[in-house]
Design an enzyme around this catalytic site. Sequence first.
Site, PDB file in Angstrom:
ATOM      1  CD  GLU A 125     -62.874  23.344  49.528  1.00  0.00           C
ATOM      2  OE1 GLU A 125     -63.677  23.104  48.784  1.00  0.00           O
ATOM      3  OE2 GLU A 125     -62.690  23.903  50.566  1.00  0.00           O
ATOM      4  CB  CYS A 181     -56.062  27.976  52.184  1.00  0.00           C
ATOM      5  SG  CYS A 181     -57.307  26.992  53.223  1.00  0.00           S
ATOM      6  CB  CYS A 210     -62.963  16.461  58.066  1.00  0.00           C
ATOM      7  SG  CYS A 210     -62.124  17.207  59.824  1.00  0.00           S
ATOM      8  CB  CYS A 213     -66.722  21.881  62.730  1.00  0.00           C
ATOM      9  SG  CYS A 213     -65.322  21.514  63.362  1.00  0.00           S
ATOM     10  CB  CYS A 241     -67.266  22.384  58.553  1.00  0.00           C
ATOM     11  SG  CYS A 241     -66.278  21.933  57.423  1.00  0.00           S
ATOM     12  N   GLY A 275     -60.172  18.809  55.998  1.00  0.00           N
ATOM     13  CA  GLY A 275     -59.491  18.070  56.919  1.00  0.00           C
ATOM     14  C   GLY A 275     -58.917  18.663  58.075  1.00  0.00           C
ATOM     15  CD  GLU A 276     -57.221  18.802  63.348  1.00  0.00           C
ATOM     16  OE1 GLU A 276     -58.288  19.617  63.637  1.00  0.00           O
ATOM     17  OE2 GLU A 276     -56.059  19.012  63.307  1.00  0.00           O
ATOM     18  CB  SER A 301     -55.424  25.877  60.726  1.00  0.00           C
ATOM     19  OG  SER A 301     -56.710  26.219  61.335  1.00  0.00           O
ATOM     20  CB  SER A 346     -60.831  26.030  64.912  1.00  0.00           C
ATOM     21  OG  SER A 346     -59.926  26.021  63.742  1.00  0.00           O
ATOM     22  CG  LEU A 347     -61.238  28.975  71.460  1.00  0.00           C
ATOM     23  CD1 LEU A 347     -60.709  27.725  72.109  1.00  0.00           C
ATOM     24  CD2 LEU A 347     -60.462  30.284  72.090  1.00  0.00           C
ATOM     25  CG  HIS A 348     -64.620  28.636  66.125  1.00  0.00           C
ATOM     26  ND1 HIS A 348     -64.093  29.438  65.305  1.00  0.00           N
ATOM     27  CD2 HIS A 348     -64.494  27.337  65.398  1.00  0.00           C
ATOM     28  CE1 HIS A 348     -63.438  29.000  64.304  1.00  0.00           C
ATOM     29  NE2 HIS A 348     -63.521  27.764  64.335  1.00  0.00           N
ATOM     30  CG  ASN A 371     -68.283  33.060  54.507  1.00  0.00           C
ATOM     31  OD1 ASN A 371     -68.508  34.264  54.727  1.00  0.00           O
ATOM     32  ND2 ASN A 371     -67.368  32.624  53.895  1.00  0.00           N
ATOM     33  CB  CYS A 406     -62.858  24.337  54.931  1.00  0.00           C
ATOM     34  SG  CYS A 406     -63.572  23.498  55.982  1.00  0.00           S
TER      35      CYS A 406
HETATM   36  S1  SF4 Z   1     -63.900  22.980  60.147  1.00  0.00           S
HETATM   37 FE1  SF4 Z   1     -62.023  21.753  59.558  1.00  0.00          FE
HETATM   38  S2  SF4 Z   1     -61.871  20.544  61.573  1.00  0.00           S
HETATM   39 FE2  SF4 Z   1     -64.008  21.099  61.356  1.00  0.00          FE
HETATM   40  S3  SF4 Z   1     -65.158  19.476  60.500  1.00  0.00           S
HETATM   41 FE3  SF4 Z   1     -64.602  21.098  58.941  1.00  0.00          FE
HETATM   42  S4  SF4 Z   1     -62.661  20.638  57.837  1.00  0.00           S
HETATM   43 FE4  SF4 Z   1     -62.875  19.329  59.855  1.00  0.00          FE
END
Ligand code: SF4
Length: 356
Positions: A87, A113, A120, A124, A127, A170-171, A202, A225-227, A301, A344
């Site tokens: 996407e 984006c 991935c 996370c 996600c 993805g990372e 990112s 992405s600290l969070h 979200n 994502c």
């Molecule tokens: S937020 Fe990004 S790094 Fe984390 S699992 Fe989802 S796609 Fe992967």
Amino acid sequence: MKKIIQDYTKEELGNIVKPSFRAKQIWNWVYHKYATSFEEMGNLPKALKAELDEGFTLTPLKMLTVQDSKDGSRKYLFGLHDGHTVEVVLLLMRDKEYHEDGSVKHQERYTVCISSQVGCKVGCAFCLTAKGGFMRDLTAGEIVSQLLMVKKHNNIEANRRLNIVYMGMGEPLDNLDAVVKAVKIFSDPDGMAIATHRQTISTSGLSSKIVKLGKMDLGINLAISLHAVDDKLREQLMPINKAYNIQSIIDAVKGFPINSRKRVMFEYLVIKDVNDSIDAAKKLLKLLDGIKAKVNLIYFNPYGGTEFKRPTDSDMKGFQEYLTKRGLHCTIRESKGLDISAACGQLREQEGGGES
Ligand code: SF4
């Protein structure tokens, strides 16, 4: 299987097609005129067109769905040759520029984006991409084509300035070689000419890869992405933190070459009663001390099946105020694309994936 023409840098293509100036002509057709067939390339000899058509494809992605959000963002689902899907989100920001003579200029800025992997490995907790697992890396050409498709679909002129964020599925640092190649293809002045300082990688914080990327000195922007501000909570949200803890990320960022006009962006997904306290804001301030940082607070979200909740507006503002009053650049990101679930991976889940 045909090779993807967008997988090649201009120099690489120049080593394949003879004479090498043909590479620049092909690039012009691909990146300026958005050609989708070699037949259209009027200034190429017939024999070369046939040869290219035999060995290469110009269209590695197929547009499957487009969803428009009320806020102007547009979300795409693209199919790949092996049945997988990725996407892409096009965001349209409207800025006001205030001039010394008192005039106000309105300008529109596009940010695209894009995805770097199918699925991935990072996992996370918040996600949906993570829930589908990891399928494969994208090639540089598959990454580049995402933007090409979006530009063509929206009639965005070839030389229009825009920003790219590697923030989709993805990372990106887990697919570093392809991503770095895509960065170079995007920034080539004979192609889309998107300067590296308009591109932001990112990452979930793969410290060793941040160091590796930094050594390349591409002039690219970094977003982390600290969070969370303590390892225990971060491990819960982002299990990758067990391998790369917060301090290792901060150390890697401190050594990263940052464009003098830019700041490292720290993404902080604010989750109600989880990481939205003033105590957390205090720790964040301490952690980022000495870094040219900007914090982007993002409303979580909510989606079906999660226990995490969206923070209240007043908690969000309180968190922001605490930081800005103490000198930290801090913005609250508009929840762009909320009505189409633009976090994502969510569209892909709704479509039922695409795995073959
Ligand atoms: S937020 Fe990004 S790094 Fe984390 S699992 Fe989802 S796609 Fe992967």
